[in-house]
Design an enzyme around this catalytic site. Sequence first.
Site, PDB file in Angstrom:
ATOM      1  N   ARG A 235      45.522 -35.690  -6.105  1.00  0.00           N
ATOM      2  CA  ARG A 235      46.102 -35.591  -7.444  1.00  0.00           C
ATOM      3  C   ARG A 235      45.295 -36.387  -8.458  1.00  0.00           C
ATOM      4  O   ARG A 235      44.989 -35.910  -9.559  1.00  0.00           O
ATOM      5  CB  ARG A 235      47.558 -36.070  -7.400  1.00  0.00           C
ATOM      6  CG  ARG A 235      48.424 -35.247  -6.458  1.00  0.00           C
ATOM      7  CD  ARG A 235      49.742 -35.924  -6.140  1.00  0.00           C
ATOM      8  NE  ARG A 235      50.600 -35.980  -7.327  1.00  0.00           N
ATOM      9  CZ  ARG A 235      51.803 -36.546  -7.325  1.00  0.00           C
ATOM     10  NH1 ARG A 235      52.273 -37.114  -6.220  1.00  0.00           N
ATOM     11  NH2 ARG A 235      52.525 -36.558  -8.420  1.00  0.00           N
TER      12      ARG A 235
ATOM     13  N   LEU B 293      53.458 -37.195   3.382  1.00  0.00           N
ATOM     14  CA  LEU B 293      53.123 -36.318   2.268  1.00  0.00           C
ATOM     15  C   LEU B 293      53.979 -36.744   1.082  1.00  0.00           C
ATOM     16  O   LEU B 293      55.143 -37.141   1.256  1.00  0.00           O
ATOM     17  CB  LEU B 293      53.426 -34.852   2.603  1.00  0.00           C
ATOM     18  CG  LEU B 293      52.613 -34.198   3.732  1.00  0.00           C
ATOM     19  CD1 LEU B 293      53.118 -32.794   3.981  1.00  0.00           C
ATOM     20  CD2 LEU B 293      51.129 -34.193   3.407  1.00  0.00           C
ATOM     21  N   ASP B 294      53.427 -36.662  -0.119  1.00  0.00           N
ATOM     22  CA  ASP B 294      54.218 -36.955  -1.311  1.00  0.00           C
ATOM     23  C   ASP B 294      55.437 -36.041  -1.360  1.00  0.00           C
ATOM     24  O   ASP B 294      55.421 -34.926  -0.831  1.00  0.00           O
ATOM     25  CB  ASP B 294      53.381 -36.722  -2.579  1.00  0.00           C
ATOM     26  CG  ASP B 294      52.248 -37.719  -2.727  1.00  0.00           C
ATOM     27  OD1 ASP B 294      52.303 -38.788  -2.098  1.00  0.00           O
ATOM     28  OD2 ASP B 294      51.298 -37.419  -3.478  1.00  0.00           O
ATOM     29  N   ARG B 295      56.484 -36.507  -2.011  1.00  0.00           N
ATOM     30  CA  ARG B 295      57.723 -35.739  -2.108  1.00  0.00           C
ATOM     31  C   ARG B 295      57.477 -34.319  -2.618  1.00  0.00           C
ATOM     32  O   ARG B 295      58.064 -33.356  -2.116  1.00  0.00           O
ATOM     33  CB  ARG B 295      58.713 -36.449  -3.040  1.00  0.00           C
ATOM     34  CG  ARG B 295      60.027 -35.695  -3.228  1.00  0.00           C
ATOM     35  CD  ARG B 295      60.920 -36.415  -4.205  1.00  0.00           C
ATOM     36  NE  ARG B 295      60.266 -36.530  -5.509  1.00  0.00           N
ATOM     37  CZ  ARG B 295      60.731 -37.271  -6.517  1.00  0.00           C
ATOM     38  NH1 ARG B 295      61.837 -37.977  -6.359  1.00  0.00           N
ATOM     39  NH2 ARG B 295      60.080 -37.311  -7.664  1.00  0.00           N
TER      40      ARG B 295
END
Length: 201
Positions: free
Chosen positions: A145, A46-48
């Site tokens: 996103r 998962l992205d930060r």
Amino acid sequence: MRDPWLIAVDKPAGLLSQPGLGPEQSDSVITRLQQQDQGLRLVHRLDRDTSGVLLLARSADALRRLSALFAERRINKLYQADVEGELHGSGCIASPLARLSRQPPRYGSHPEGRLALTIWRARAAGAHSTRLWLRPLTGRSHQLRAHLAERCHPIVGDPIYGDAGRSCRMHLHAQALSFRHPFTQQRVRLIAQEVPFATEC
């Protein structure tokens, strides 16, 4: 959740899934968990700035089998997000995504990119934003996103594709994963805790 083959954690926003470049990016989910279990391996990332369900394997065989489920699109992923503006109904976004820049890493539609598919459905509309259910059918980097930003509805608080000043964090949460367990063949549904977007800075 923890069993002999896998472990699932609820990752907080702001913490990397794995270490980045440089000592300032050495802290991550996997480095913390490997202090207690060195055999753990990330199955996906998962992205930060994204919170929610993250799956890890407890052996090389478990990693191989779980990775195959992701590659074969046999793991259903469900996200919640708040996006800027007003959206109604539902739809599917299909476009080929490629990396357009490295610093910061930014992705967008490109004729030589890889096809990305996202199903969305409006859940509730607010004064300046809309909460969506999101189901990515593919797993491209920054897929949700980039897809939403290109439709002029960036995720609230997105530091790359939107206006980070709108919120103290990005409003993207990995709500659930569901799949057939590769060892027991039982149906598994992993659900994160409630959406944490209301947390104060």
